[in-house]
Motif scaffolding. Sequence first.
Motif, PDB file in Angstrom:
ATOM      1  N   TYR A   1       0.835  -1.209   0.000  1.00  0.00           N
ATOM      2  CA  TYR A   1       0.000   0.000   0.000  1.00  0.00           C
ATOM      3  C   TYR A   1       0.868   1.257   0.000  1.00  0.00           C
ATOM      4  CZ  TYR A   1      -2.891   3.781   1.831  1.00  0.00           C
ATOM      5  OH  TYR A   1      -3.514   5.007   2.018  1.00  0.00           O
ATOM      6  N   MET A   2       1.898   1.261   0.804  1.00  0.00           N
ATOM      7  CA  MET A   2       2.762   2.440   0.871  1.00  0.00           C
ATOM      8  C   MET A   2       3.484   2.686  -0.452  1.00  0.00           C
ATOM      9  SD  MET A   2       2.661   4.114   3.762  1.00  0.00           S
ATOM     10  CE  MET A   2       4.249   4.783   4.255  1.00  0.00           C
ATOM     11  N   GLU A   3       3.915   1.613  -1.107  1.00  0.00           N
ATOM     12  CA  GLU A   3       4.530   1.769  -2.425  1.00  0.00           C
ATOM     13  C   GLU A   3       3.508   2.316  -3.422  1.00  0.00           C
ATOM     14  OE1 GLU A   3       6.597  -0.820  -6.040  1.00  0.00           O
ATOM     15  OE2 GLU A   3       5.979  -1.825  -4.192  1.00  0.00           O
ATOM     16  N   ALA A   4       2.292   1.779  -3.364  1.00  0.00           N
ATOM     17  CA  ALA A   4       1.241   2.247  -4.274  1.00  0.00           C
ATOM     18  C   ALA A   4       0.923   3.714  -4.024  1.00  0.00           C
ATOM     19  CB  ALA A   4      -0.017   1.399  -4.097  1.00  0.00           C
ATOM     20  N   TYR A   5       0.941   4.124  -2.771  1.00  0.00           N
ATOM     21  CA  TYR A   5       0.708   5.536  -2.450  1.00  0.00           C
ATOM     22  C   TYR A   5       1.790   6.418  -3.080  1.00  0.00           C
ATOM     23  CZ  TYR A   5      -0.035   9.879   0.040  1.00  0.00           C
ATOM     24  OH  TYR A   5      -0.259  11.216   0.321  1.00  0.00           O
ATOM     25  N   GLY A   6       3.040   5.990  -2.964  1.00  0.00           N
ATOM     26  CA  GLY A   6       4.127   6.762  -3.559  1.00  0.00           C
ATOM     27  C   GLY A   6       3.983   6.895  -5.057  1.00  0.00           C
ATOM     28  N   LYS A   7       3.612   5.806  -5.715  1.00  0.00           N
ATOM     29  CA  LYS A   7       3.434   5.852  -7.174  1.00  0.00           C
ATOM     30  C   LYS A   7       2.217   6.699  -7.547  1.00  0.00           C
ATOM     31  CE  LYS A   7       5.817   1.509  -8.112  1.00  0.00           C
ATOM     32  NZ  LYS A   7       5.711   0.089  -8.528  1.00  0.00           N
ATOM     33  N   GLY A   8       1.174   6.640  -6.714  1.00  0.00           N
ATOM     34  CA  GLY A   8       0.015   7.498  -6.951  1.00  0.00           C
ATOM     35  C   GLY A   8       0.370   8.968  -6.819  1.00  0.00           C
ATOM     36  N   GLY A   9       1.257   9.266  -5.876  1.00  0.00           N
ATOM     37  CA  GLY A   9       1.710  10.641  -5.715  1.00  0.00           C
ATOM     38  C   GLY A   9       2.508  11.133  -6.907  1.00  0.00           C
ATOM     39  N   GLN A  10       3.328  10.260  -7.459  1.00  0.00           N
ATOM     40  CA  GLN A  10       4.085  10.637  -8.658  1.00  0.00           C
ATOM     41  C   GLN A  10       3.145  10.963  -9.816  1.00  0.00           C
ATOM     42  OE1 GLN A  10       6.623   7.108  -8.858  1.00  0.00           O
ATOM     43  NE2 GLN A  10       8.400   8.348  -8.279  1.00  0.00           N
ATOM     44  N   ARG A  11       2.093  10.163  -9.975  1.00  0.00           N
ATOM     45  CA  ARG A  11       1.121  10.411 -11.049  1.00  0.00           C
ATOM     46  C   ARG A  11       0.304  11.677 -10.787  1.00  0.00           C
ATOM     47  NH1 ARG A  11       0.505   4.759 -10.446  1.00  0.00           N
ATOM     48  NH2 ARG A  11      -1.436   5.035  -9.269  1.00  0.00           N
ATOM     49  N   ALA A  12       0.205  12.082  -9.522  1.00  0.00           N
ATOM     50  CA  ALA A  12      -0.624  13.234  -9.161  1.00  0.00           C
ATOM     51  C   ALA A  12       0.077  14.569  -9.400  1.00  0.00           C
ATOM     52  CB  ALA A  12      -1.030  13.137  -7.698  1.00  0.00           C
ATOM     53  N   GLN A  13       1.383  14.540  -9.600  1.00  0.00           N
ATOM     54  CA  GLN A  13       2.138  15.778  -9.758  1.00  0.00           C
ATOM     55  C   GLN A  13       1.550  16.630 -10.889  1.00  0.00           C
ATOM     56  OE1 GLN A  13       5.243  16.702  -7.942  1.00  0.00           O
ATOM     57  NE2 GLN A  13       4.364  15.147  -6.600  1.00  0.00           N
ATOM     58  N   GLY A  14       1.259  17.880 -10.583  1.00  0.00           N
ATOM     59  CA  GLY A  14       0.756  18.818 -11.579  1.00  0.00           C
ATOM     60  C   GLY A  14      -0.724  18.707 -11.873  1.00  0.00           C
ATOM     61  N   LYS A  15      -1.455  17.829 -11.177  1.00  0.00           N
ATOM     62  CA  LYS A  15      -2.883  17.666 -11.438  1.00  0.00           C
ATOM     63  C   LYS A  15      -3.768  18.442 -10.456  1.00  0.00           C
ATOM     64  CE  LYS A  15      -2.473  13.116 -13.654  1.00  0.00           C
ATOM     65  NZ  LYS A  15      -2.882  13.610 -14.976  1.00  0.00           N
ATOM     66  N   GLY A  16      -3.155  19.127  -9.502  1.00  0.00           N
ATOM     67  CA  GLY A  16      -3.922  19.937  -8.568  1.00  0.00           C
ATOM     68  C   GLY A  16      -4.626  19.141  -7.482  1.00  0.00           C
ATOM     69  N   VAL A  17      -4.142  17.936  -7.180  1.00  0.00           N
ATOM     70  CA  VAL A  17      -4.825  17.083  -6.204  1.00  0.00           C
ATOM     71  C   VAL A  17      -3.914  16.674  -5.047  1.00  0.00           C
ATOM     72  CG1 VAL A  17      -6.512  16.187  -7.844  1.00  0.00           C
ATOM     73  CG2 VAL A  17      -4.296  15.028  -7.581  1.00  0.00           C
ATOM     74  N   LEU A  18      -2.792  17.351  -4.872  1.00  0.00           N
ATOM     75  CA  LEU A  18      -1.877  16.956  -3.808  1.00  0.00           C
ATOM     76  C   LEU A  18      -2.508  17.115  -2.433  1.00  0.00           C
ATOM     77  CD1 LEU A  18       1.638  18.168  -4.992  1.00  0.00           C
ATOM     78  CD2 LEU A  18       0.643  15.880  -5.086  1.00  0.00           C
ATOM     79  N   ALA A  19      -3.369  18.119  -2.252  1.00  0.00           N
ATOM     80  CA  ALA A  19      -4.057  18.274  -0.964  1.00  0.00           C
ATOM     81  C   ALA A  19      -4.948  17.076  -0.697  1.00  0.00           C
ATOM     82  CB  ALA A  19      -4.874  19.558  -0.949  1.00  0.00           C
ATOM     83  N   ASN A  20      -5.611  16.581  -1.725  1.00  0.00           N
ATOM     84  CA  ASN A  20      -6.456  15.395  -1.564  1.00  0.00           C
ATOM     85  C   ASN A  20      -5.619  14.168  -1.214  1.00  0.00           C
ATOM     86  OD1 ASN A  20      -7.643  17.105  -4.114  1.00  0.00           O
ATOM     87  ND2 ASN A  20      -9.281  16.438  -2.734  1.00  0.00           N
ATOM     88  N   LEU A  21      -4.472  14.049  -1.872  1.00  0.00           N
ATOM     89  CA  LEU A  21      -3.597  12.910  -1.612  1.00  0.00           C
ATOM     90  C   LEU A  21      -3.027  12.985  -0.197  1.00  0.00           C
ATOM     91  CD1 LEU A  21      -2.953  10.579  -3.534  1.00  0.00           C
ATOM     92  CD2 LEU A  21      -0.728  11.650  -3.959  1.00  0.00           C
ATOM     93  N   ALA A  22      -2.736  14.193   0.259  1.00  0.00           N
ATOM     94  CA  ALA A  22      -2.238  14.365   1.626  1.00  0.00           C
ATOM     95  C   ALA A  22      -3.271  13.898   2.642  1.00  0.00           C
ATOM     96  CB  ALA A  22      -1.880  15.822   1.875  1.00  0.00           C
TER      97      ALA A  22
END
Length: 292
Positions: free
Chosen positions: A145-166
């Motif tokens: 899960y933690m690895e998947a979270y990290g990869k999801g964060g990489q895909r989220a870069q520049g999409k305006g959803v980092l607050a949601n991911l946090a």
Amino acid sequence: MLITTRLGRQVEVNADYTVDQHWEHFTAEEHDRWDRLYARQEQLLEGRACDEFMQGLKLLKLSDGGIPRFDDLSARLGKLTGWSVVAVPDLVPDDVFFDHLANRRFPAGNFIRSERELDYLQEPDVFHDVFGHVPMLANPVFADYMEAYGKGGQRAQGKGVLANLARLYWYTVEFGLISTKDGMRIYGAGIVSSKAESIYSLESDSPHRIHFDLKRLMQTDYKIDDFQQTYWVIDSFKELLEATYQDFGPLYDALVSENMKHAPDAILTDDRVHHEGTQAYARAGGRLAKAG
């Protein structure tokens, strides 16, 4: 490169913001502080933390005496799930953090709280990061899960959803609860490393306890400097992993288009509520000096 931490320290870091642990620089007093914090939490968490966390403590031998050596800890952890622990002087930038997690490296603060901050520390130190986070990384499903979270964060870069991911990280990795056959248990690092919140999260009538819903959770604000008004509950770590093993593109698009943010104490009509809290603690003004 040279950086200035948020605590005002100037530190030379590598390109990925890691530093040498320099375990030999920790003082006898600092090692004793770790031992006292460990002993206090280990006793308190019996019957409160989930079995996976307690098993991780034993497997990783975090009570061998003093602050763990990261090289030794990484060797033990690597044999179990392929993760390692790397030292950092401060919180790292989002892209660096996601890269570490995506490559099964957990960044841990390379300092320990002072004696006067024993019960509350706003900045994550080595006790919060290693005692709080690392035992769960010995569990294969949570490690994935933690690895998947990290990869999801990489895909989220520049999409305006980092607050949601946090918010996803906050409400699961830091402050998550799990429902077990023996009752509600803790797995979140922000809780297990806190004397007071270990008790409050399970035993207080004040907070809501709502079942995990990925999108709903990612639209919910949180408190950063006090007890949580809502804790999110999973039935299993498999449930958590399956929720993140998906194409997040449509979810990110929906989060942006809806632009929704729920209050930390909100209950919606379609929420699966384990416990509707009184919110008495928050309404009384809370207590910023909670145990850290």
